[in-house]
Design a protein around this motif. Structure first.
Motif, PDB file in Angstrom:
ATOM      1  N   GLN A 136      45.834  22.460  16.778  1.00 22.63           N
ATOM      2  CA  GLN A 136      44.933  23.411  16.134  1.00 22.63           C
ATOM      3  C   GLN A 136      43.735  22.704  15.511  1.00 22.63           C
ATOM      4  O   GLN A 136      42.588  23.149  15.649  1.00 22.63           O
ATOM      5  CB  GLN A 136      45.679  24.188  15.038  1.00 22.63           C
ATOM      6  N   ASP A 137      43.995  21.594  14.852  1.00 22.70           N
ATOM      7  CA  ASP A 137      42.929  20.878  14.156  1.00 22.70           C
ATOM      8  C   ASP A 137      41.869  20.369  15.116  1.00 22.70           C
ATOM      9  O   ASP A 137      40.667  20.501  14.852  1.00 22.70           O
ATOM     10  CB  ASP A 137      43.517  19.703  13.370  1.00 22.70           C
ATOM     11  N   ILE A 138      42.299  19.822  16.248  1.00 24.99           N
ATOM     12  CA  ILE A 138      41.323  19.236  17.166  1.00 24.99           C
ATOM     13  C   ILE A 138      40.524  20.326  17.874  1.00 24.99           C
ATOM     14  O   ILE A 138      39.318  20.182  18.105  1.00 24.99           O
ATOM     15  CB  ILE A 138      42.029  18.278  18.164  1.00 24.99           C
ATOM     16  N   ILE A 139      41.167  21.473  18.199  1.00 19.36           N
ATOM     17  CA  ILE A 139      40.430  22.590  18.785  1.00 19.36           C
ATOM     18  C   ILE A 139      39.442  23.155  17.773  1.00 19.36           C
ATOM     19  O   ILE A 139      38.301  23.510  18.112  1.00 19.36           O
ATOM     20  CB  ILE A 139      41.390  23.686  19.279  1.00 19.36           C
ATOM     21  N   SER A 140      39.871  23.237  16.514  1.00 17.40           N
ATOM     22  CA  SER A 140      39.012  23.787  15.457  1.00 17.40           C
ATOM     23  C   SER A 140      37.737  22.971  15.285  1.00 17.40           C
ATOM     24  O   SER A 140      36.693  23.525  14.914  1.00 17.40           O
ATOM     25  CB  SER A 140      39.776  23.848  14.133  1.00 17.40           C
ATOM     26  N   GLN A 141      37.803  21.669  15.556  1.00 17.27           N
ATOM     27  CA  GLN A 141      36.602  20.841  15.447  1.00 17.27           C
ATOM     28  C   GLN A 141      35.521  21.323  16.410  1.00 17.27           C
ATOM     29  O   GLN A 141      34.334  21.362  16.070  1.00 17.27           O
ATOM     30  CB  GLN A 141      36.953  19.379  15.712  1.00 17.27           C
ATOM     31  N   PHE A 142      35.926  21.684  17.622  1.00 15.91           N
ATOM     32  CA  PHE A 142      34.957  22.197  18.599  1.00 15.91           C
ATOM     33  C   PHE A 142      34.502  23.604  18.226  1.00 15.91           C
ATOM     34  O   PHE A 142      33.311  23.919  18.308  1.00 15.91           O
ATOM     35  CB  PHE A 142      35.585  22.194  19.998  1.00 15.91           C
ATOM     36  N   ALA A 143      35.458  24.451  17.818  1.00 12.84           N
ATOM     37  CA  ALA A 143      35.109  25.821  17.444  1.00 12.84           C
ATOM     38  C   ALA A 143      34.126  25.841  16.283  1.00 12.84           C
ATOM     39  O   ALA A 143      33.160  26.619  16.270  1.00 12.84           O
ATOM     40  CB  ALA A 143      36.372  26.601  17.086  1.00 12.84           C
TER      41      ALA A 143
ATOM     42  N   TYR B 113      37.949  31.458  13.228  1.00 16.28           N
ATOM     43  CA  TYR B 113      37.075  31.212  14.378  1.00 16.28           C
ATOM     44  C   TYR B 113      37.377  32.224  15.480  1.00 16.28           C
ATOM     45  O   TYR B 113      38.472  32.242  16.039  1.00 16.28           O
ATOM     46  CB  TYR B 113      37.254  29.796  14.899  1.00 16.28           C
ATOM     47  N   THR B 114      36.379  33.048  15.784  1.00 15.49           N
ATOM     48  CA  THR B 114      36.554  34.080  16.813  1.00 15.49           C
ATOM     49  C   THR B 114      35.813  33.719  18.103  1.00 15.49           C
ATOM     50  O   THR B 114      35.679  34.561  18.989  1.00 15.49           O
ATOM     51  CB  THR B 114      36.044  35.431  16.306  1.00 15.49           C
ATOM     52  N   ASN B 115      35.335  32.478  18.197  1.00 16.70           N
ATOM     53  CA  ASN B 115      34.553  32.061  19.364  1.00 16.70           C
ATOM     54  C   ASN B 115      35.371  31.250  20.369  1.00 16.70           C
ATOM     55  O   ASN B 115      34.817  30.695  21.311  1.00 16.70           O
ATOM     56  CB  ASN B 115      33.341  31.244  18.927  1.00 16.70           C
ATOM     57  N   ILE B 116      36.687  31.193  20.196  1.00 21.57           N
ATOM     58  CA  ILE B 116      37.527  30.412  21.093  1.00 21.57           C
ATOM     59  C   ILE B 116      38.119  31.345  22.158  1.00 21.57           C
ATOM     60  O   ILE B 116      38.605  32.438  21.857  1.00 21.57           O
ATOM     61  CB  ILE B 116      38.645  29.682  20.322  1.00 21.57           C
ATOM     62  N   HIS B 117      38.037  30.911  23.421  1.00 22.04           N
ATOM     63  CA  HIS B 117      38.533  31.698  24.546  1.00 22.04           C
ATOM     64  C   HIS B 117      39.433  30.825  25.413  1.00 22.04           C
ATOM     65  O   HIS B 117      39.425  29.600  25.298  1.00 22.04           O
ATOM     66  CB  HIS B 117      37.361  32.262  25.358  1.00 22.04           C
ATOM     67  N   LEU B 118      40.191  31.470  26.302  1.00 26.37           N
ATOM     68  CA  LEU B 118      41.168  30.749  27.113  1.00 26.37           C
ATOM     69  C   LEU B 118      40.807  30.813  28.591  1.00 26.37           C
ATOM     70  O   LEU B 118      40.502  31.882  29.130  1.00 26.37           O
ATOM     71  CB  LEU B 118      42.570  31.330  26.896  1.00 26.37           C
ATOM     72  N   LEU B 119      40.863  29.655  29.227  1.00 24.31           N
ATOM     73  CA  LEU B 119      40.565  29.501  30.648  1.00 24.31           C
ATOM     74  C   LEU B 119      41.819  28.955  31.330  1.00 24.31           C
ATOM     75  O   LEU B 119      42.262  27.845  31.032  1.00 24.31           O
ATOM     76  CB  LEU B 119      39.381  28.533  30.806  1.00 24.31           C
TER      77      LEU B 119
END
Length: 472
Positions: A228-235, A305-311
């Motif tokens: 979660q922490d590392i994804i949040s850095q990008f978000a 963060y509402t800008n994260i999407h899944l591919l």
């Protein structure tokens, strides 16, 4: 801004020591560190040029201090090339007998623009004076990394981008995996992250252990927090711009140092890892790690963060997608209105099944030209000897891309492209724009040239439309 100053010539021998494929731009000088065996674990000295048969993705933490990369095998879309471009270091791949012709300790000039490696010549004095840069004692200073497609120039990421440049309607996104890249990329003229590579991103936190190992050790919650922490850095860095996180697409031959003892699909020998138990099929067999990823993504959403999407990667069938969608819904990701669930268009079945995918809930697609090309043409992308045949400009590949874009338009869903095709062949951007591509996602070093190519393509299209209107 004022135009960049060209680099001073680097003194080197008149003829290249070896040649290969120019895989990552830039020029650098450093001492060679040669690995003769592909399974040998590297201990790379700071600012050395690594010379190896090939580069495994799980070497990523060790490559952070390398000045450049030379490999005997691999093509322009191999992980050696991708890693080098992500790290902003020059690379030359598919160099015949590199580990035999280069000796550890040799001073080399690595030219990632020309695909050439020279012996460094001390005849003209210290490199610090030749480059106008002073290094620590015993070290060769590095040429600054360049995001420019022009040879012999060193640019800061924004050095040649002007806010007065022509605006573009096609979205320009960036491919990333390393938090260390965020600072130099977040202020580039991009509309978000089109591809966040989870496999390479996760290597920063896994500490050489497969996620199943963490779970067996009772550390699942800890791993979810780290993920979660590392994804949040990008978000956080790109908000409110979108970040498309591509879920894990493990291929065992690419991550030999990870412990796969608890993963049945990884512990056995796979005849062909590129076509084996990978992508969403592996989730259907065992959703343990996929569920962990979804929990981390949900935690990112819950933190604001509402800008994260899944591919979703390497989707072969509608049934695989439907299985994943149910898990996504169970994780609560679809409770956020802005969330989008996309799939990669890598397997040729997409050419026949896209309408069914859309009916099943696909909200967007991203064309992965690297895998799509190798599957359409029957060419291994990692075989440098087949580089000439691995060409996204082949009529079959271009027709497939055009068909996917047209089908996406008919279904009224966005269609992006995130493979190497627009970078390797900028002229293809004219066709992509004409066909109606929604966005183009490239690696950081290609942002500048891609922005210009998109702007030129859109201007030509508008001019053509205006002329046709006048004629009518």
């Amino acid at each position: 801004p004022s135009p960049p100053s060209p680099l001073h010539p680097i003194p080197h021998t008149p003829h290249p020591l070896v040649r290969g494929l120019a895989a990552a731009s830039g020029r650098v000088v450093g001492n060679a560190y040669v690995l003769s065996h592909p399974n040998q674990k590297p201990e790379i000295p700071p600012k050395a040029i690594l010379v190896a048969p090939a580069i495994a993705p799980d070497w990523l933490p060790l490559l952070q201090q390398a000045a450049g990369i030379v490999t005997q095998h691999g093509g322009l879309t191999s992980h050696s090339a991708i890693l080098a471009r992500e790290l902003g270091i020059p690379a030359v791949v598919n160099v015949t007998n590199a580990t035999q012709l280069i000796q550890t300790g040799e001073s080399l000039v690595l030219d990632g623009d020309r695909g050439e490696v020279y012996r460094f010549s001390h005849r003209d004095g210290e490199l610090g004076r030749a480059e106008g840069t002073e290094g620590a004692e015993g070290e060769k200073p590095l040429a600054p990394p360049s995001l420019s497609p022009k040879r012999g120039e060193a640019l800061s990421p924004l050095a040649s981008y002007s806010p007065l440049a022509a605006p573009i309607a096609t979205q320009l996104l960036v491919n990333l995996s390393q938090p260390s890249s965020i600072a130099r990329v977040k202020d580039l003229p991009v509309d978000g992250v089109g591809l966040l590579r989870s496999e390479l991103m996760g290597l920063n936190v896994l500490a050489g252990q497969h996620p199943k190992t963490w779970i067996e050790q009772g550390r699942r919650a800890e791993l979810v927090d780290l993920w979660q922490d590392i994804i949040s850095q990008f978000a956080s860095a790109f908000a409110p711009r979108p970040v498309f996180y591509r879920s894990l697409d493990w291929r065992s031959h690419e991550f030999p140092s990870l412990s796969f003892g608890y993963e049945p699909s990884m512990s056995h020998t796979t005849t062909n890892p590129l076509l084996g138990q990978r992508g969403t099929f592996s989730y259907v067999r065992d959703a343990t790690i996929f569920d962990l990823e979804l929990e981390a993504l949900a935690a990112v959403q819950q933190s604001g963060y509402t800008n994260i999407h899944l591919l979703l990667p390497f989707v072969r069938t509608v049934e695989e997608f439907s299985f994943c969608r149910r898990r996504v819904e169970q994780a609560g990701l679809t409770n956020v209105a802005q969330f989008q669930l996309w799939i990669m268009a890598e397997v040729p079945s997409i050419l026949f099944l896209l309408p069914e995918f859309v009916k099943a809930g696909v909200q967007g697609i991203s064309i992965g030209t690297n895998d799509l090309t190798q599957l359409l043409l029957g060419v291994d992308r990692d075989e440098g000897e087949l580089a000439a045949a691995f060409d996204e400009r082949h009529p079959v590949v271009m027709q497939a891309i055009a068909q996917i874009i047209d089908m996406a338009r008919s279904a009224q869903i966005p269609c992006s492209i995130c493979g190497q095709a627009p970078v390797r062949y900028p002229e293809s951007i004219d066709s992509l724009v004409r066909w109606g591509i929604t966005s183009i996602s490239v690696e950081p070093e290609a942002v500048e040239q891609t922005y210009s190519a998109i702007a030129n393509a859109e201007q030509r299209l508008l001019l053509e439309a205006a002329r046709n209107s006048l004629r009518s």
